[in-house]
Structures are given as structure tokens and as C-alpha cells.
Scaffold this active site. Structure first.
Site, mmCIF file in Angstrom:
data_model
loop_
_atom_site.group_PDB
_atom_site.id
_atom_site.type_symbol
_atom_site.label_atom_id
_atom_site.label_comp_id
_atom_site.label_asym_id
_atom_site.label_seq_id
_atom_site.Cartn_x
_atom_site.Cartn_y
_atom_site.Cartn_z
ATOM 1 N NE ARG A 262 -2.292 0.617 3.769
ATOM 2 C CZ ARG A 262 -1.553 1.430 4.854
ATOM 3 N NH1 ARG A 262 -1.896 2.504 4.759
ATOM 4 N NH2 ARG A 262 -1.077 1.173 5.650
ATOM 5 C CG HIS A 266 -5.898 1.906 6.469
ATOM 6 N ND1 HIS A 266 -6.351 0.746 6.283
ATOM 7 C CD2 HIS A 266 -7.796 2.274 7.168
ATOM 8 C CE1 HIS A 266 -7.377 0.499 6.845
ATOM 9 N NE2 HIS A 266 -7.954 1.122 6.796
ATOM 10 C CE1 TYR A 275 1.359 2.926 8.452
ATOM 11 C CE2 TYR A 275 0.191 4.787 9.660
ATOM 12 C CZ TYR A 275 0.355 3.690 8.218
ATOM 13 O OH TYR A 275 -0.398 3.404 7.633
#
Length: 365
Positions: A262, A266, A275
Site C-alpha cells: 500500500r 490506509h 509509522y
């Protein structure tokens, strides 16, 4: 069923038919499944991926401009979705999560219908039976149960169509997925479990969720599995064809782990820089599914400047259609929320509708 590619360090990882530089990797076991994909068919897959990436970018822009409440980008996962969806028959039925916009595109969804839910004007973006694809499931992993139940119905009907369910690596930690695989294995359901391992379940890396490859976990349920390079559209197509062939032959479910990435957030409410290491993202950019197929097609003399220009024009036209359709969506009347709660109206819903109408009347000047 296994894996067939050996990397330079000698570690067997996954099925791969196109290297990261677009070179063809022969495979005696899998070549026959993609033998029908000649130069023009591969160019069509390339076009699909370019178009859906452009649509995804346009939808992301619409959200940033306040026209959509939310959008879950698919950037980087085009090959996994296009390669698998193009192998399906019209009578197969798809049960997806909220990120499979490319699958919906292949199934023939109207572009405006892609964004209705995300604009907040409806609870269901399209008629599932018009394209044989259920509307996106937001509850993580729940669609695997729906697919398995539908597949058991297919088997009872004596049909050779297949149910296909898409989900992410994060869903592998959900009980629904485990329960779906138990039922599918026990009853030999013709269902394909297609897991897009995009490395991150929101902010949780896949290595924290599972100490083994996700494909290995399916074997514990008695389900044959394939681990495939999810950024290789040709390998994804071959793996999906294998799984569909097994299901149509009455051999039950198959689990596919498409290893992809990805590249975006998200959802548009997420900030992956909090992160995710920038170096990791850059490493995966070098495995871009569109660039890989483009290099292969250019080496074959299939993709030239004229084809690139034509496809870019088609992509821009699709994005313009999506934007115009989105902006033309009107809000439904407030009482429409009661229209499709039940197949048939009854006293209970009528009473709630009347109560809500009375409440709304209190705001009338």
C-alpha cells in the site's frame, strides 16, 4: 501448489512471471494459464491499471477538496486487483473489502457509483446483482463469510461459477476469516480467498500479525494456497486462473496471498509517515506494478509513445467522468433512510418513519 521463483539469495519466495524490470520468467507449471494473454491483452491490462490509478488519484483529490467524506486509496495494488478480476467470468460473484475499486471497475460498475458511499449519500453504491459484486464491506473480514455462504449455495445449485472474496493482511487476524475457511474447507465450497498482503494493517506491520507467510496459515485449514508476487499482473492472473480451475472442477477452495504494498495511506484520514519508514516506501516504488508491465511491453515493441498518449487521454477522460458524476450527486430526502431497510414495509418501520418526520417538522420555519 507452492511457489516457483528463486531470488538471488537462493530463498524461494513466490510465484513471479515478470521480474521487477519487466523480464519474462518462464514457468512450465503456470505458463499455460496465461497463454491467452498476448501482446494486445497485456496492453489492455496495462491500460486498466493506468486508468484505475488515475481514478484513485482523482477520488483522493475529491476527498481533499471536501467532496468525499473519506476514500481508501489502492495505489500500488493495481496488479493484484486487475490481474485477478480479469480472470473471472461474468457469473462469478465477488465479495470485497472497501479498497477493491479496480475490481469494481473491471466488473463494470458505473464510475459515479464508485463514490456514492464515500460521499455519504447512500448505504450501497450499486446494485450487487447488476455486476455480480457485493457492495464494499467495511467490517473487516466479514465478506469472507458472505462469500463462503454464497459458494455453498453455488455448490448446492450444481453450478460451476465461483465466489471470490478480497481482503487484506489485517483481516487475517479476524475470527470471521478463520470461520469462513473452516466452513469452506469442510464443505468443499467453490470460493477463492484472495488476500492482498499490502504489508500494513493501518499502522500494524504484517510481521507483527503473523510469524509465518499468510499463505501457510491457510494450509492449517486444509486449503491449498499460493503465494504470488502481487505486483506482477501476469503472475496474479495465473494464480487466479489456477484457483478458479480448481473451484470449477469441484476441488474446493484456494487461498491466494498476493504480496504487494500500500503505497498511500490506509484511508485519507490516515498519515502513514507517522509509522512507516520512507526508505521502505522507496524500496517498494522500485517494484511498481505499472512500471514493470510498461517495461515489458516497451521491450516487446507493444507500448510506444502513441499508445501511452492514447491511454493517458482515456485515463483523464475517466477521471473527468468520475469528478462530474461525483459533483452531480444530490442528497437524498431525509426520510429516504427508511426506504430500503426491509424488503417490505411494516408497522414498525412506518411508526419510526412517522416519528422522524414529526421530528423534522420541528425545524420548519
Amino acid at each position: 501448489m507452492g511457489v516457483v521463483t528463486v531470488l538471488e539469495d537462493g530463498v524461494v519466495v513466490f510465484l513471479q512471471l515478470l521480474t521487477e524490470r519487466g523480464a519474462r520468467v518462464p514457468s512450465p507449471d503456470y505458463d499455460r494459464y496465461v497463454a491467452h494473454l498476448g501482446p494486445e491483452e497485456l496492453l489492455a491490462l496495462y491500460r486498466d491499471m493506468v486508468v484505475v490509478r488515475r481514478l484513485d488519484a482523482e477520488a483522493t483529490a475529491l476527498q481533499r477538496q471536501g467532496e468525499l467524506a473519506l476514500w481508501p486509496p489502492l495505489l500500488g495494488q493495481e496488479a493484484a486487483q486487475i490481474g485477478s478480476a480479469r480472470m473471472l467470468r461474468a457469473d462469478d460473484f465477488v465479495f470485497s473489502s472497501y479498497r477493491e475499486h479496480a475490481v469494481a471497475y473491471v466488473r463494470g460498475v458505473d464510475l459515479t457509483d464508485l463514490v456514492r458511499v464515500w460521499r455519504g449519500t447512500t448505504a450501497s453504491g450499486w446494485d450487487p446483482f447488476s455486476i455480480n459484486m457485493a457492495t464494499p464491506q467495511v467490517i473487516i473480514g466479514a465478506q469472507t463469510l458472505h462469500a463462503t455462504g454464497y459458494a455453498m449455495g453455488i455448490r448446492n445449485d450444481g453450478s460451476d461459477s465461483v465466489a471470490v472474496t478480497y481482503f487484506g493482511d489485517g483481516a487475517m487476524s479476524e475470527g470471521d476469516v478463520a470461520e469462513a475457511m473452516v466452513f469452506a474447507a469442510s464443505f468443499g465450497a467453490p470460493v477463492v480467498f484472495f488476500c492482498q498482503n499490502n504489508q500494513w494493517a493501518i499502522s500494524e506491520p504484517v510481521r507483527v500479525q503473523s510469524r509465518v507467510d499468510l499463505a501457510d496459515r491457510a494450509t492449517g485449514f486444509g486449503i491449498p494456497s499460493l503465494r504470488v508476487d502481487g505486483n506482477d499482473v501476469l503472475a496474479v492472473a495465473a494464480a487466479t486462473a489456477v484457483a478458479l480451475e480448481r473451484a470449477r472442477a469441484g476441488e474446493g477452495p484456494t487461498f491466494i496471498e498476493a504480496v504487494t504494498y500500500r503505497m498511500g495511506p490506509h484511508t485519507t484520514a490516515d498519515d502513514p509517515t507517522r509509522y512507516r519508514d520512507a526508505a521502505e516506501l522507496e524500496e517498494w516504488r522500485g517494484r511498481d506494478p505499472i512500471s514493470r508491465l510498461a517495461e515489458h511491453l516497451r521491450a516487446q515493441g507493444v507500448l510506444d509513445a502513441a499508445a501511452d498518449e492514447r491511454i493517458a487521454g482515456e485515463s483523464d477522460a475517466a477521471a473527468a467522468e468520475l469528478r462530474a458524476g461525483c459533483l452531480a450527486i444530490t442528497d437524498p430526502p431525509p426520510l429516504a433512510v427508511f426506504d430500503h431497510v426491509y424488503a417490505e414495509r411494516h408497522a414498525g418501520i412506518d411508526r419510526q418513519r412517522a416519528d422522524y418526520a414529526h421530528y423534522l417538522d420541528g425545524f420548519v420555519e
